[in-house]
Design an enzyme around this catalytic site. Structure first.
Site, PDB file in Angstrom:
ATOM      1  N   MET A   1       0.985  -1.113  -0.098  1.00 52.52           N
ATOM      2  CA  MET A   1       0.226  -0.085   0.011  1.00 52.52           C
ATOM      3  C   MET A   1       0.817   1.258  -0.031  1.00 52.52           C
ATOM      4  O   MET A   1       1.896   1.137  -0.627  1.00 52.52           O
ATOM      5  CB  MET A   1      -0.707   0.039   1.071  1.00 52.52           C
ATOM      6  CG  MET A   1      -2.001  -0.643   1.042  1.00 52.52           C
ATOM      7  SD  MET A   1      -3.411  -0.097   0.127  1.00 52.52           S
ATOM      8  CE  MET A   1      -4.820  -0.468   1.057  1.00 52.52           C
ATOM      9  N   CYS A   2       0.600   2.250   0.741  1.00 47.61           N
ATOM     10  CA  CYS A   2       1.008   3.575   0.971  1.00 47.61           C
ATOM     11  C   CYS A   2       0.189   4.579  -0.074  1.00 47.61           C
ATOM     12  O   CYS A   2      -0.460   4.054  -0.796  1.00 47.61           O
ATOM     13  CB  CYS A   2       2.487   3.768   0.688  1.00 47.61           C
ATOM     14  SG  CYS A   2       3.723   2.652   1.346  1.00 47.61           S
ATOM     15  N   GLY A   3       0.164   5.613   0.417  1.00 46.12           N
ATOM     16  CA  GLY A   3      -0.467   6.737  -0.087  1.00 46.12           C
ATOM     17  C   GLY A   3       0.346   8.064  -0.633  1.00 46.12           C
ATOM     18  O   GLY A   3       1.454   8.265  -0.040  1.00 46.12           O
TER      19      GLY A   3
ATOM     20  N   ARG B   1      -4.580   4.276   3.321  1.00 49.86           N
ATOM     21  CA  ARG B   1      -3.524   3.470   2.513  1.00 49.86           C
ATOM     22  C   ARG B   1      -2.058   3.616   3.205  1.00 49.86           C
ATOM     23  O   ARG B   1      -1.155   2.857   3.024  1.00 49.86           O
ATOM     24  CB  ARG B   1      -3.461   4.169   1.291  1.00 49.86           C
ATOM     25  CG  ARG B   1      -4.469   4.354   0.279  1.00 49.86           C
ATOM     26  CD  ARG B   1      -4.276   4.880  -1.053  1.00 49.86           C
ATOM     27  NE  ARG B   1      -3.154   3.775  -1.782  1.00 49.86           N
ATOM     28  CZ  ARG B   1      -3.427   2.714  -2.473  1.00 49.86           C
ATOM     29  NH1 ARG B   1      -4.652   2.583  -2.587  1.00 49.86           N
ATOM     30  NH2 ARG B   1      -2.501   1.986  -2.973  1.00 49.86           N
TER      31      ARG B   1
END
Lengths: 293, 239
Positions: free
Chosen positions: A1-3, A32
């Site tokens: 994930m990660c945003g 996220r």
């Protein structure tokens, strides 16, 4: 994930809103990346001065440090930005190492200030006062750690050159190999993190004379793995996705700004979004915007 | 939001403000509809890119979503007619069983993934992996599709009015792919096939149902070469 959230303003009238707009985008991206967050803000340059972003332990006395170094300081929780006369840069950096070894240099540049911390994005934004920050462009990240531990060292953005920063959604598979090669080229790395290698690769390319778009093109040939990158320089803003393009990316462009979000919902509150040109950046294509300094 | 309690005349749209009432309330209300409901038209306001809007609808109702949506909108649709007024995030109409889903803008990756039936129409472009593992759905994309579209597609039809990205139809089973524009490259075991009368009739029908202005004669059709169906000892060295 990660945003990832990125905002590059074309209309200078929006510059006072940059921090608030970026904070709102990061807040939405908590789902996220809830474990850490960070952002780089390209604010007003101070001719003749270099801004150095620092991080100290909790309750570290930045005021006393700034007095000892004879520089102006702006304190943001456990971070501080000092304004160093260009002719004193080497001296101040040496003094920081000798007298304040507990203080980490996070980034430096004519315009860029960089902050990152462990915790939920809203909490991190609030600690550093993001809402009140102004400038021409900003890049932020919300992290869900996969490749290395949940520590401040693993938080994004990474900066490996003056006014340069990079955020990353994905994971690289050949970062150890590239890191070894870059170390031989004289680049220095602070962590074992894959993203720092991508940042270092771009900084090395820029150091060797490449323009940002050329450096991003070289990254396509060199870096292996999954990535959506958003990068910033003093006057530029770039986006690159790997050829497989598993990691999401949405962009919105109006006459007033270019915005990047891992998802559209991060951009849902931007002014004029209903009439923006919304598009998904294509895989393996370099996107790059620049404005006069 | 008192959706169920409000008296609504037949075909009077039920207006649902997603920002006020929330996603679970919307999907619960839609899941509670029966085949004979009088609430046959729904308008979802303020979608704001939320995920999983109008998933798993089994009633034959019309749903208009007023703006861009995030992941998996209209997923598992079974009989509803769902129109997204804007762009759709990844996996729009994934695993659709039957019904109709229309995206007035662009769709992100994996549009119509694994869908068994129904018709998905994308007025703009679709990103990578459009129709991945499709199992009987028909998909009409009026713009271009990204790389690896119709990857491992098993049955159904993918119609692309624009260009197709790299590795179209890789490891294809028995789905048909119609492309009017340029194909960047074909994936493993995907080949151009003759446009039979049967294929031309299917394409004409889909173009009509999708309200797409295009001539059947401008398309090429691609299908499986069926060389990957069985292990071939002469290929042992390639594994």
């Amino acid at each position: 994930m990660c945003g990832i959230a990125g905002l590059f303003l074309k209309n200078r009238a929006l510059e006072p809103e940059l921090g608030a707009m970026t904070a709102a985008m990061l807040s939405v991206l908590t789902s996220r990346g809830p474990d850490s967050a960070g952002f780089a803000v390209y604010g007003q340059a101070m001719p003749g001065f270099l801004k150095i972003s620092l991080r100290g332990a909790e309750n570290f006395d930045f005021g006393a440090m700034a007095a000892a170094l004879d520089v102006d300081v702006s304190v943001h929780d456990d971070h501080a930005v000092i304004a160093v006369p260009l002719e004193r840069e080497a001296r101040v950096r040496a003094l920081l190492v000798q007298r304040f070894p507990e203080v980490a240099v996070v980034a430096s540049g004519a315009r860029m200030e960089l902050f990152k911390g462990v915790g939920q994005p809203d909490e991190v934004s609030k600690r550093f006062g993001l809402v009140g920050m102004t400038g021409s462009h900003a890049i932020g990240h919300t992290r869900m750690a996969t490749e290395s531990a949940v520590t401040i060292a693993g938080a994004h953005p990474f900066s490996t050159g003056a006014d340069q920063c990079l955020v990353h959604n994905g994971s690289l598979s050949n970062h150890n190999d590239i890191r070894r090669k870059l170390i031989k080229e004289g680049m220095r790395f602070e962590t074992q993190n894959d993203t720092e290698v991508a940042a270092g690769f771009l900084s090395w390319q820029l150091r060797e004379g490449a323009k940002l778009d050329e450096a991003l093109g070289a990254a396509l040939d060199t870096l292996d793995g999954f990535y959506t990158f958003v990068v910033g320089t003093e006057t530029g803003f770039g986006v690159l996705r790997d050829p497989v393009a598993c990691k999401p990316a949405v962009m919105a462009e109006t006459d007033d700004y270019v915005a990047f979000g891992s998802e559209y919902r991060a951009m849902a509150d931007l002014p004029g979004i209903a009439d923006a040109h919304l598009f998904e950046p294509e895989p393996a294509r370099v996107y790059f915007w620049e404005r006069a300094a | 939001m008192r959706v169920a309690a409000a008296p609504v005349a037949v075909n009077e749209p039920v207006v649902f403000d997603l920002a006020a009432a929330g996603l679970r309330a919307l999907n619960a209300a839609l899941a509670g509809l029966t085949a004979t409901t009088n609430q046959t038209v729904w308008r979802v306001k303020n979608p704001r890119g939320e995920h999983a809007i109008a998933v798993g609808v089994t009633a034959p109702v019309c749903i208009f979503v007023d703006g861009p949506v995030g992941y998996y909108c209209a997923g598992m649709n079974d009989g509803a007619d769902i129109t997204i007024m804007g762009n759709a995030g990844p996996g729009v109409a994934e695993n659709m069983m039957s019904g109709f889903v229309r995206v007035t803008g662009d769709a992100s990756q994996a549009a119509g993934a694994s869908a068994h039936g129904g018709l998905l129409v994308i007025e703009g472009n679709a990103s990578a992996r459009c129709g991945i593992s499709m199992k009987g759905v028909d998909i009409v994309v009026k713009g271009f599709v990204g790389h690896m579209s119709a990857f491992m597609a098993q049955s159904g039809n993918l119609v692309v009015l624009g260009d197709a990205g790299e590795a179209l139809g890789d490891s294809l089973y028995e789905a048909r792919i119609f492309v009017r524009g340029r194909v960047a490259s074909l994936g493993a075991d995907c080949e151009e096939r003759p446009m039979t009368d049967e294929a031309a009739a299917i394409l004409a029908g889909l173009l009509r149902r999708a309200d797409a202005r295009a001539e059947v004669g401008d398309f090429k059709v691609y299908g499986s070469a069926r060389k990957l169906y069985n292990f071939h000892v002469d290929h042992a060295g390639h594994y």
